[in-house]
Design a protein around this motif. Structure first.
Motif, PDB file in Angstrom:
ATOM      1  N   ASN A 110      18.880 -44.524 -37.480  1.00 62.60           N
ATOM      2  CA  ASN A 110      20.220 -44.728 -38.043  1.00 62.60           C
ATOM      3  C   ASN A 110      20.615 -46.200 -38.077  1.00 62.60           C
ATOM      4  N   LEU A 111      19.688 -47.101 -37.839  1.00 66.72           N
ATOM      5  CA  LEU A 111      20.046 -48.518 -37.799  1.00 66.72           C
ATOM      6  C   LEU A 111      20.658 -48.991 -39.111  1.00 66.72           C
ATOM      7  N   ASP A 112      20.039 -48.665 -40.230  1.00 65.84           N
ATOM      8  CA  ASP A 112      20.611 -49.082 -41.515  1.00 65.84           C
ATOM      9  C   ASP A 112      21.893 -48.317 -41.823  1.00 65.84           C
ATOM     10  N   THR A 129      24.429 -41.366 -35.381  1.00 62.07           N
ATOM     11  CA  THR A 129      24.962 -42.660 -35.797  1.00 62.07           C
ATOM     12  C   THR A 129      25.785 -43.269 -34.668  1.00 62.07           C
ATOM     13  N   ILE A 130      26.081 -44.552 -34.809  1.00 61.52           N
ATOM     14  CA  ILE A 130      26.886 -45.236 -33.797  1.00 61.52           C
ATOM     15  C   ILE A 130      28.273 -44.603 -33.686  1.00 61.52           C
ATOM     16  N   LEU A 131      28.785 -44.020 -34.768  1.00 59.96           N
ATOM     17  CA  LEU A 131      30.096 -43.369 -34.707  1.00 59.96           C
ATOM     18  C   LEU A 131      30.023 -42.088 -33.888  1.00 59.96           C
ATOM     19  N   HIS A 132      28.912 -41.339 -33.998  1.00 58.43           N
ATOM     20  CA  HIS A 132      28.731 -40.171 -33.136  1.00 58.43           C
ATOM     21  C   HIS A 132      28.651 -40.588 -31.673  1.00 58.43           C
ATOM     22  N   LEU A 133      27.909 -41.656 -31.394  1.00 59.12           N
ATOM     23  CA  LEU A 133      27.686 -42.086 -30.014  1.00 59.12           C
ATOM     24  C   LEU A 133      28.971 -42.593 -29.375  1.00 59.12           C
TER      25      LEU A 133
END
Length: 314
Positions: A230-232, A68-72
């Protein structure tokens, strides 16, 4: 190799001075920045480019929801700390751009300045992106194709070198009709079927570049494709920041033959960026004749813009 955020990342590094983190996109690796290392280091910066999670020699978590963007963003935050720095400039291209923009959005205290190439700053839409694109393009938009479990993974891994050669030529400003097409896929035939396979590579993309890129995908494409899966979920996770804007000093650069700035709604967003971004350093920089691979197709112009921007930040 460095340990950050519960995983192990491979990094390339050069220079001394304020830290600049360079974040690659899809389907790339740290090597996509190799023309930036020398000039940025010579300008007085410590330059670090990781293979992001799921790429190259870095860890490839198995779980789809580990991308997810939070992981990245967490990886970037952890990398800055692990390198012994309190703040950094963050620069991203393609998928690396949303990671850079979101790092500046979620942790502005860590970001001296942020630059995005190809993909403009994030402004969260009113509905999840995958259903929106599915409805708009009848399921043929490449995001939707990438979300079919195992399908694109197998197509791209069947002949990795050919797949990457086709991708890079298709997305470049050298390809016929560059920038005038939406990335639509026949779900039965796959994406590569209609991509031209050039007999001669563009001057900016050598056989040695292709060798390095092919080697970096020796473990397959699944980790990289999981970013799209993970876009949605990212849309759901970023709800608290709906309507928020990136506040650190910012630079946006794109090619006029790049397919991404032609995505639905993106041209209008780019026009409005000066009014939406409180610290946009200058008007968005549009590079004539440049396709999607911004820093590789136009290294001199990108390096000059980055150095001018980075040295202007407080």
């Amino acid at each position: 190799m460095v340990d950050v955020n519960g995983i192990r990342l491979h990094i390339a590094e050069e220079g001394e001075g304020p830290l600049v983190v360079l974040l690659h996109g899809f389907p790339e690796s740290w090597h996509s920045w190799h023309r930036q290392f020398g000039p940025l280091a010579a300008a007085g910066f410590r330059v670090v480019a990781p293979d992001q999670r799921g790429y190259g020699r870095s860890d490839h978590p198995e779980a789809v929801d580990a991308y997810t963007i939070l992981h990245l963003v967490g990886d970037v935050v952890g990398l800055i700390r692990e390198l012994g720095e309190e703040r950094a400039y963050v620069v991203g291209h393609d998928w690396g751009a949303p990671v850079a923009w979101h790092t500046a959005l979620l942790r502005p205290d860590l970001v001296r300045g942020v630059a995005g190439l190809s993909v403009p700053p994030p402004f969260r839409g009113s509905r999840p992106p995958l259903p929106a694109m599915d409805q708009m393009f009848g399921g043929r938009f490449y995001w939707n194709y990438f979300n079919r479990p195992g399908v694109a993974d197998a197509e791209f891994a069947e002949d990795t070198r050919t797949a990457l050669r086709k991708f890079f030529y298709w997305g470049s400003g050298d390809a016929p009709g560059a920038g005038q097409k939406q990335p639509l896929v026949d779900p039965e035939r796959g994406w590569l079927a209609d991509m031209a396979d050039p007999e001669v590579l563009p001057e900016w993309f050598t056989e040695e570049d292709l060798d390095a890129l092919t080697e970096s995908f020796s473990r397959g494409f699944t980790g990289a494709l999981n970013w799209y899966r993970n876009l949605d979920r990212n849309w759901e996770l970023t709800a608290p920041w709906h309507g928020a804007v990136v506040t650190p000093p910012a630079l946006y650069v794109y090619g006029d033959q790049d397919v991404v700035p032609a995505f639905p709604g993106t041209p209008e967003l780019i026009e409005r960026l000066p009014s939406l971004m409180p610290n946009l350093w200058r008007e968005p920089l549009k590079l004539a004749g440049c396709g999607h691979w911004t820093q590789q197709e136009r290294p001199d112009e990108v390096n000059a813009a980055l150095i001018e921007f980075l040295t202007s930040c407080p």
